[in-house]
Motif scaffolding. Structure first.
Motif, short mmCIF file in Angstrom:
data_model
loop_
_atom_site.label_atom_id
_atom_site.label_comp_id
_atom_site.label_asym_id
_atom_site.label_seq_id
_atom_site.Cartn_x
_atom_site.Cartn_y
_atom_site.Cartn_z
N GLY A 76 -5.81 2.46 1.73
CA GLY A 76 -4.37 2.22 1.79
C GLY A 76 -3.73 2.65 3.10
N TRP A 122 1.22 9.04 -5.45
CA TRP A 122 0.97 10.37 -4.88
C TRP A 122 2.24 11.16 -4.65
N ASN A 133 1.46 4.29 -2.80
CA ASN A 133 1.22 5.70 -2.50
C ASN A 133 2.46 6.55 -2.82
N GLU A 155 0.84 -1.21 0.00
CA GLU A 155 0.00 0.00 0.00
C GLU A 155 0.87 1.26 0.00
MG LIG Z 1 -3.18 4.16 -1.57
#
Ligand SMILES: [Mg+2]
Ligand SMILES: Nc1ncnc2c1ncn2[C@@H]1O[C@H](COP(=O)(O)OP(=O)(O)OP(=O)(O)O)[C@@H](O)[C@H]1O
Lengths: 128, 134
Positions: free
Chosen positions: B105, B55, B51, B47
């Motif tokens: 997440g 992100w 990210n 997870e």
């Molecule tokens: Mg995530």
């Protein structure tokens, strides 16, 4: 690019995920499966995840999406072989795989698919 | 508490995320975690790697062996120099996603591990560390 194979097994399609998929490969599988269902006019899909030693939120969403897309193309999906440690982890992660039918192994999954299709053709029978 | 850096991997491609999962599994086995603990830890790492990539625009993960009075453990520190998270509490909320994700997440990763730590500054980046004790 490498692809996850989709096999035809009688009236059903069988997907065995044997590698740790990176995201693009997973999305390609989603697309391939949709095409294959449309092409083969199969009404049942078995997805074997017994080789997956983790299922994270991305993979869970993928499984859910594949089941929904199959449903829209008039096919039932059963996910089989989830490892117990994976099931424990998914629950703690907060993911329930709602809307995805599961079975312990391919044999049970196949039974489930056959039963679902039988129930369906009975309903059709009544409707006529 | 003593901690020793064992490895650092970069997370720039999706293949790197696969590698992070593999290395995390190896380290978790080495650390003597049972199968369920291994699975939880690798899932949390997956997870966070995603990210970091999605992100954070890419970053790194550092593997540390930790030694404390409570025993031995394994720590992973994910770091990126992306946009940062304006509201960490909100980001940790189940179902919160700034895109089409399930938004499970961060909150999920936190539940899966023994210790979870997040520091984020807008415009500077994000650092998330997770620890599992044997
Ligand atoms: Mg995530
Ligand atoms: N490293 C990061 N840098 C910047 N923003 C982040 C970072 N990690 C998470 N976020 C923000 O926090 C939100 C929640 O993250 P979380 O992992 O819970 O959900 P998601 O990634 O959107 O969806 P999912 O992980 O379920 O696919 C993200 O939508 C994003 O806005």
């Amino acid at each position: 690019m490498e692809r996850i194979p989709i096999l035809r097994m009688g009236e059903f399609l069988l997907v065995t995920i044997q590698v740790d998929m990176h995201d693009r490969l997973a999305l390609a599988l989603q697309e391939d499966l949709t095409n294959q269902i449309a092409h083969s006019r199969s009404h049942g899909v078995l997805i074997d995840i017994s080789c997956l030693d983790i299922v994270d939120s991305f993979t869970a969403r993928l499984l859910g999406n594949m089941a929904s897309m199959a449903r829209m193309l008039d096919a039932e999906t059963v996910v089989v072989g989830m490892q117990p440690a994976v099931a424990i982890t998914l629950v703690e992660l907060g993911i329930t795989l709602e809307g995805v039918r599961t079975a312990l192994n391919p044999e049970k999954g196949m039974e489930l698919l056959r039963a679902a299709l039988r129930a369906r053709s009975n309903e059709d029978g009544h409707a006529l | 508490m003593h901690s020793e850096v064992r490895d650092t991997l970069s997370i720039v491609t999706e293949e790197d995320s696969v590698r992070v999962r593999q290395v995390t599994r190896e380290k978790a086995v080495e650390a003597g975690f049972n199968l369920v603990a291994q699975t939880k830890f690798v899932t949390a790492a997956s997870e966070l790697a995603r990210n970091t990539l999605k992100w954070g625009g890419g970053g790194t993960v550092r593997f540390e062996a930790v030694d404390a009075s409570r025993g031995r453990g394994l720590r992973l520190v994910f770091e990126d120099h992306g946009p940062g998270i304006p509201d960490v509490e909100l980001a940790l909320t189940d179902g919160f996603s700034t895109s089409s994700g399930l938004g499970m997440g961060l909150g999920g990763a936190k539940r899966l591990v023994d210790e979870f730590d997040i520091e984020s500054r807008v415009g500077v980046g994000t650092k998330v560390s997770i620890t599992m004790w044997r």
